[in-house]
Structure formats: C-alpha cells, structure tokens
Motif scaffolding. Structure first.
Motif, short mmCIF file in Angstrom:
data_model
loop_
_atom_site.label_atom_id
_atom_site.label_comp_id
_atom_site.label_asym_id
_atom_site.label_seq_id
_atom_site.Cartn_x
_atom_site.Cartn_y
_atom_site.Cartn_z
N ILE A 279 13.34 5.42 -13.77
CA ILE A 279 14.42 4.48 -14.02
C ILE A 279 15.44 4.47 -12.89
CG2 ILE A 279 16.47 4.15 -15.49
CD1 ILE A 279 14.71 4.79 -17.90
N GLY A 280 15.68 5.63 -12.26
CA GLY A 280 16.76 5.72 -11.31
C GLY A 280 16.39 6.07 -9.89
N TYR A 281 15.80 7.24 -9.69
CA TYR A 281 15.58 7.71 -8.32
C TYR A 281 14.53 6.89 -7.57
CZ TYR A 281 18.67 11.61 -9.25
OH TYR A 281 19.78 12.36 -9.53
N GLY B 118 0.78 -1.23 0.00
CA GLY B 118 0.00 0.00 0.00
C GLY B 118 0.81 1.27 0.00
N ASP B 119 2.13 1.16 0.16
CA ASP B 119 2.98 2.35 0.13
C ASP B 119 3.00 2.97 -1.26
OD1 ASP B 119 3.59 1.85 2.74
OD2 ASP B 119 5.76 1.71 2.46
N SER B 120 3.21 4.26 -1.32
CA SER B 120 3.44 4.93 -2.60
C SER B 120 4.93 5.25 -2.71
CB SER B 120 2.62 6.21 -2.71
OG SER B 120 2.93 7.11 -1.66
N ILE B 121 5.42 5.30 -3.93
CA ILE B 121 6.83 5.61 -4.19
C ILE B 121 6.89 7.09 -4.55
CG2 ILE B 121 8.86 5.05 -5.58
CD1 ILE B 121 7.58 2.28 -6.04
N GLN B 122 7.46 7.89 -3.67
CA GLN B 122 7.38 9.34 -3.80
C GLN B 122 8.01 9.86 -5.09
OE1 GLN B 122 5.49 11.19 -1.60
NE2 GLN B 122 5.01 9.08 -1.00
N ALA B 123 9.06 9.21 -5.59
CA ALA B 123 9.74 9.68 -6.79
C ALA B 123 8.83 9.67 -8.01
CB ALA B 123 10.98 8.82 -7.06
N ILE B 124 7.86 8.74 -8.02
CA ILE B 124 6.99 8.61 -9.19
C ILE B 124 5.51 8.72 -8.86
CG2 ILE B 124 8.58 7.28 -10.64
CD1 ILE B 124 7.33 4.74 -9.54
N ASP B 125 5.16 8.62 -7.56
CA ASP B 125 3.76 8.65 -7.15
C ASP B 125 3.64 9.42 -5.83
OD1 ASP B 125 1.05 8.14 -6.98
OD2 ASP B 125 1.29 6.08 -6.22
N PRO B 126 3.98 10.71 -5.85
CA PRO B 126 3.98 11.49 -4.61
C PRO B 126 2.61 11.50 -3.94
CG PRO B 126 4.13 12.93 -6.55
CD PRO B 126 4.33 11.54 -7.03
N GLU B 127 2.60 11.07 -2.68
CA GLU B 127 1.38 11.02 -1.87
C GLU B 127 0.27 10.20 -2.54
OE1 GLU B 127 1.78 12.16 1.06
OE2 GLU B 127 3.70 13.08 0.53
#
Length: 327
Positions: A289-291, A118-127
């Motif tokens: 791709i990276g962060y 359920g976590d979001s990945i901030q680099a690509i899906d902020p909040e």
C-alpha cells in the motif's frame, strides 16, 4: 465453472457467498479455525441485500480441490508469495488467476511496453521472486471496492455496495475478461471491465494510502479520517502527493480531490482493513500500500514527504511489542 476462493477472510468470504448463492461451484482454500468453521457451518454473509448462508467445498489442500477455471487470490499482500505457491496444483493451461490484493501489484510493469517495462518492484517483488511463481498470462487484474468486516471465521458483514473492476494486464479487451465480468455480475456484484486497469489501481491506491496507515496511528474510521478538520489537511497533502505520482505514470483518476474526500467521508464509521489487521496482531500491508508507491515515486524523482513520514510512523507503531501497544 470451477471457481476457487484462495483465502477466506472478509473479502474472500464475501465473494464466496455471493458466487455460491448465484449457483456457481465454489471451492474455498482455507486453513485452521477458518477451515473448520466453514466446513461445519458454511459461510454467513450479511450485506445490503440481506443475509446469505451458503455451503461450499472447503479444504486446506489445493491438490484435493483439483484444477480450477478461475482462482480469486484473496489474501493480504505479505502472504501472497506463499499463496501463489499453494495454488500451483489447481492450475491448468487456461486457468484465470485474479489477485484480490491491495496496493501496487507485483505485475505492474509486466504485459505492457514502457520506460520501466519488465522491471520488478523491490518492495513487493524483490529480484522478481514473486513474478517467477506464476506466468503473467494467467492473470487478470482486479480492483475491489468492497468494505467488509469479519465477525468470526466464516461470518462476514459488509455494509456498502459491492464493486469490482477487472482488466487484462496488457490493457486489451478479451473474451475471457467479459466471461469473468459476467460471472461476477450474475452474483449480484457490480462488475466493470476496463481497457486500462492501472487507472483503477491508482484510484484504489490513493484511497488506501490516504486512509490505511493514518487509521493505525489515529484509530479513526473512514468518516473521521476524511471529515475531521484536524486530519483533513494531512490527508489532502498525501492525496496531492499520490495524485502527482499517478499522473507521472500516465494514470487518470476521475475524481477531483474535493469529491474524493467527500466520497471517503461518505463511507461512514468503517474501520480500514489495516486497522483491523493491527488490532488482530496481523502483519500490515505497508509495503504494497505504501512503500511500493514511494519506490515508484523515486523512479521518477518526485518526493512524497508527508506520505513517507506517515508510513515510517505507522511502521514504528506496528513494530512495538503487543504489551506496549496495550498501554
């Protein structure tokens, strides 16, 4: 079936041409000069099977194209949120959405149970902003192993075999997964269904992160990046770093490092998609791709020093004014 290709770049045109050639009803969501070219001249693909010239229904209006059964989102990661908003009028209850996008997907922690479920990945899906745009029940994961180059709007060349790996994001085999796999296979593209799409994602991420940023710094081809003795030590160090992160998330990459490097070199004198974007003055997919990978590494407290340094160098180069780039 009504099939939409949302985004008519190199990969999008490759898929549209092969699917249309197989007899499928293909609609293309495009805009600007690309839309005009496709409406006037269709799509022209040259690949290892020859030349394919097809006519498709193209529009810049999702509402005009109407409800679709399958939507392939063929856009660069920076444009993904805007594209997800655009496709909304084409969705019906059973529409299958297949993002054909490089890097770690925004839905990585959706659909399965685990420590970060359920976590979001901030680099690509902020909040969780991207996740909110599309219910994950529409999604089928996809990893595309296709190298293609856009010569001009609607005109594409692809010199290597085509492979697409598909999987439900909950790691279940399903009837709709097999249905999509068959559609792609019938279009002359090798298509595989898997019960663990995340394994394949990490395989592609390893290839992308060890080649794309470095290609912008060096302007080298895939063959040069993986075979030049001056570059191989750095590439191998980054590969070791990403393999460690993949293992930390339980992923299985089937290629050993030596074979991985040989396969990369065997792709030949091909420019990465990121180098093509850089030369065209387009935004780079460094976050996806990276962060995003660095963010996942931080979650499990594993440093990626070589990768971090190269990504930051690439980001610095990309941020320079165009006039300075040309000097």
């Amino acid at each position: 079936m009504n099939i939409c290709i949302a985004g008519a770049g190199a990969i999008g045109c490759t898929l549209a041409a092969r699917l249309a050639k197989s007899g499928q009803t293909v609609n293309v969501l495009a805009r600007g000069t690309t839309l005009e070219a496709i409406q006037k001249k269709g799509i022209h693909l040259t690949d290892i099977d020859g030349e394919h010239k097809v006519t498709v229904n193209a529009s810049d209006s999702a509402k005009e194209l109407g409800p679709q059964d399958i939507i392939f989102i063929c856009t660069k990661a920076p444009a993904l949120p805007a594209m997800l908003k655009l496709i909304t009028p084409m969705l019906h209850e059973k529409t299958i959405v297949i993002p054909v996008v490089n890097g770690i997907p925004w839905w990585y922690f959706q659909g399965i149970e685990g420590r970060f479920s359920g976590d979001s990945i901030q680099a690509i899906d902020p909040e969780g902003s991207v996740s909110k745009l599309l219910p994950h029940t529409h999604l089928i994961g996809c990893v595309v192993f296709i190298t293609a180059f856009r010569n001009s709007p609607g005109v594409v060349t692809s010199t290597n075999p085509h492979l697409i790996v598909l999987g439900e994001i909950n790691h279940q085999m399903s009837e709709r997964l097999e249905q999509v796999r068959t559609v792609i296979e019938d279009a002359g593209i090798e298509a595989r269904a898997t019960d663990n799409i995340r394994d394949q994602i990490w395989t592609k991420v390893a290839a992308n992160i060890t080649s794309n940023p470095l290609s912008v710094v060096t302007k080298g081809t895939l063959e040069q990046l993986y075979a030049d003795d001056r570059l191989k030590p750095l590439v191998r160090r980054m590969l070791d770093e990403v393999l460690l992160i993949a293992a930390a998330y339980g992923a299985r990459i089937r290629f050993d490092p030596h074979t991985f490097m040989e396969l990369g070199a065997g792709m030949g004198a091909v420019k990465t998609s990121m180098l093509q974007d850089y030369e065209a003055g387009q935004p780079l997919e460094l976050d996806a791709i990276g962060y995003s990978v660095l963010e996942l590494a931080n979650k499990v407290d594993i440093p990626m020093i070589a990768t971090q340094n190269l990504l930051d160098l690439t980001q610095f180069i990309a941020a320079q004014p165009q006039t300075q780039k040309q000097l």
